[in-house]
Design a protein around this motif. Structure first.
Motif, PDB file in Angstrom:
ATOM      1  N   ALA A 130       0.465  -1.361   0.286  1.00 48.78           N
ATOM      2  CA  ALA A 130      -0.276  -0.440   0.391  1.00 48.78           C
ATOM      3  C   ALA A 130       0.603   1.815   0.103  1.00 48.78           C
ATOM      4  N   ILE A 131       0.252   2.140  -0.748  1.00 46.81           N
ATOM      5  CA  ILE A 131       1.199   3.542  -0.616  1.00 46.81           C
ATOM      6  C   ILE A 131       0.178   4.475   0.587  1.00 46.81           C
ATOM      7  N   SER A 132       1.973   4.458   0.926  1.00 46.21           N
ATOM      8  CA  SER A 132       2.137   5.265   2.581  1.00 46.21           C
ATOM      9  C   SER A 132       1.350   6.466   2.784  1.00 46.21           C
ATOM     10  N   PRO A 133       0.796   6.789   3.577  1.00 45.28           N
ATOM     11  CA  PRO A 133       0.213   8.709   3.633  1.00 45.28           C
ATOM     12  C   PRO A 133       1.484   9.422   3.945  1.00 45.28           C
ATOM     13  N   LEU A 134       2.710   9.021   4.717  1.00 46.05           N
ATOM     14  CA  LEU A 134       3.620   9.533   5.127  1.00 46.05           C
ATOM     15  C   LEU A 134       4.303   9.922   4.022  1.00 46.05           C
ATOM     16  N   THR A 135       3.589   9.398   2.155  1.00 43.82           N
ATOM     17  CA  THR A 135       4.502  10.017   1.459  1.00 43.82           C
ATOM     18  C   THR A 135       4.283  11.383   1.450  1.00 43.82           C
ATOM     19  N   GLY A 136       5.144  12.694   0.238  1.00 41.33           N
ATOM     20  CA  GLY A 136       4.937  13.052   0.953  1.00 41.33           C
ATOM     21  C   GLY A 136       5.373  14.863   1.282  1.00 41.33           C
ATOM     22  N   GLN A 137       5.292  15.656   1.340  1.00 43.77           N
ATOM     23  CA  GLN A 137       6.009  16.709   2.169  1.00 43.77           C
ATOM     24  C   GLN A 137       5.072  17.316   2.878  1.00 43.77           C
ATOM     25  N   TRP A 138       5.771  17.636   4.216  1.00 44.55           N
ATOM     26  CA  TRP A 138       5.144  18.438   5.499  1.00 44.55           C
ATOM     27  C   TRP A 138       6.051  19.279   6.475  1.00 44.55           C
ATOM     28  N   THR A 139       5.125  19.870   6.777  1.00 49.19           N
ATOM     29  CA  THR A 139       6.177  21.467   7.433  1.00 49.19           C
ATOM     30  C   THR A 139       5.324  21.750   8.532  1.00 49.19           C
TER      31      THR A 139
ATOM     32  N   PHE B 215       8.826  12.094   2.685  1.00 51.06           N
ATOM     33  CA  PHE B 215       9.070  10.992   2.340  1.00 51.06           C
ATOM     34  C   PHE B 215       9.006  10.787   1.377  1.00 51.06           C
ATOM     35  N   ARG B 216       9.562   9.778   0.948  1.00 45.85           N
ATOM     36  CA  ARG B 216       8.844   8.523  -0.642  1.00 45.85           C
ATOM     37  C   ARG B 216       9.780   7.519  -0.682  1.00 45.85           C
ATOM     38  N   TYR B 217       9.252   7.144  -1.658  1.00 46.82           N
ATOM     39  CA  TYR B 217       9.827   5.740  -1.916  1.00 46.82           C
ATOM     40  C   TYR B 217      10.572   6.122  -3.066  1.00 46.82           C
ATOM     41  N   ALA B 218      11.709   5.290  -3.150  1.00 42.82           N
ATOM     42  CA  ALA B 218      12.810   5.293  -4.092  1.00 42.82           C
ATOM     43  C   ALA B 218      12.066   3.865  -4.900  1.00 42.82           C
TER      44      ALA B 218
END
Length: 155
Positions: free
Chosen positions: A17-26, A47-50
């Motif tokens: 599953a694609i994690s909802p953690l992926t993306g940019q956070w401030t 956070f992202r997948y390689a």
């Protein structure tokens, strides 16, 4: 016979599953439990997948003097330690993702364990909570919680 067939039937796993953690956070720096003059001006996470399925983490911190620190790592999510690079106090990191919305990272610098961080994403995907466990200089265990907001991409 049907029970025996079920016991030997291989389980075919789908793609992770694609994690909802992926993306940019401030970071909402006002949530840090320290005096305002001691807080960084900003902290940003990416956070992202390689392409090979490993996990990429990039952190950038701007302090009160406008100095920039950063760290970056590309890790397997099986707890295997890997190298971190940059100017922040981290050179070895291990990570696991026990659930798609939870990331646990252990950070070491110059052979000394520095902290364990647990990142979790709210059900609506808008808030990232970071709980950091570490030891004070006198050995007292400490914990700190901070809240990040998702950075939305411009249309």
């Amino acid at each position: 016979m049907a029970v025996a067939a079920l016991q030997v039937t291989p389980v075919v796993a789908g793609p992770p599953a694609i994690s909802p953690l992926t993306g940019q956070w401030t970071l909402d720096v006002s949530t840090l439990p320290m005096p305002p003059e001691a807080r960084p001006k900003s902290v940003d996470l990416d956070f992202r997948y390689a392409p090979d399925g490993k996990w990429i983490t990039h952190t950038e911190i701007i302090d009160q003097n406008n100095s920039k620190m950063f760290t970056q790592s590309t890790l397997s999510l099986d707890g295997t330690p890997g190298r971190a690079s940059g100017t922040y106090w981290a050179d070895v990191v291990a990570a696991k993702m026990p659930a798609p919305n939870v990331l646990v990272m252990q950070i070491v610098y110059q052979g000394i364990p520095r902290s364990t961080r647990v990142f979790s994403v709210s059900a609506d995907g808008k808030v990232l909570t970071e709980t950091e466990a570490y030891f004070n200089e006198d050995g007292t265990p400490m914990m700190r919680t901070a809240f990040f907001s998702r950075v939305l991409k411009e249309p």
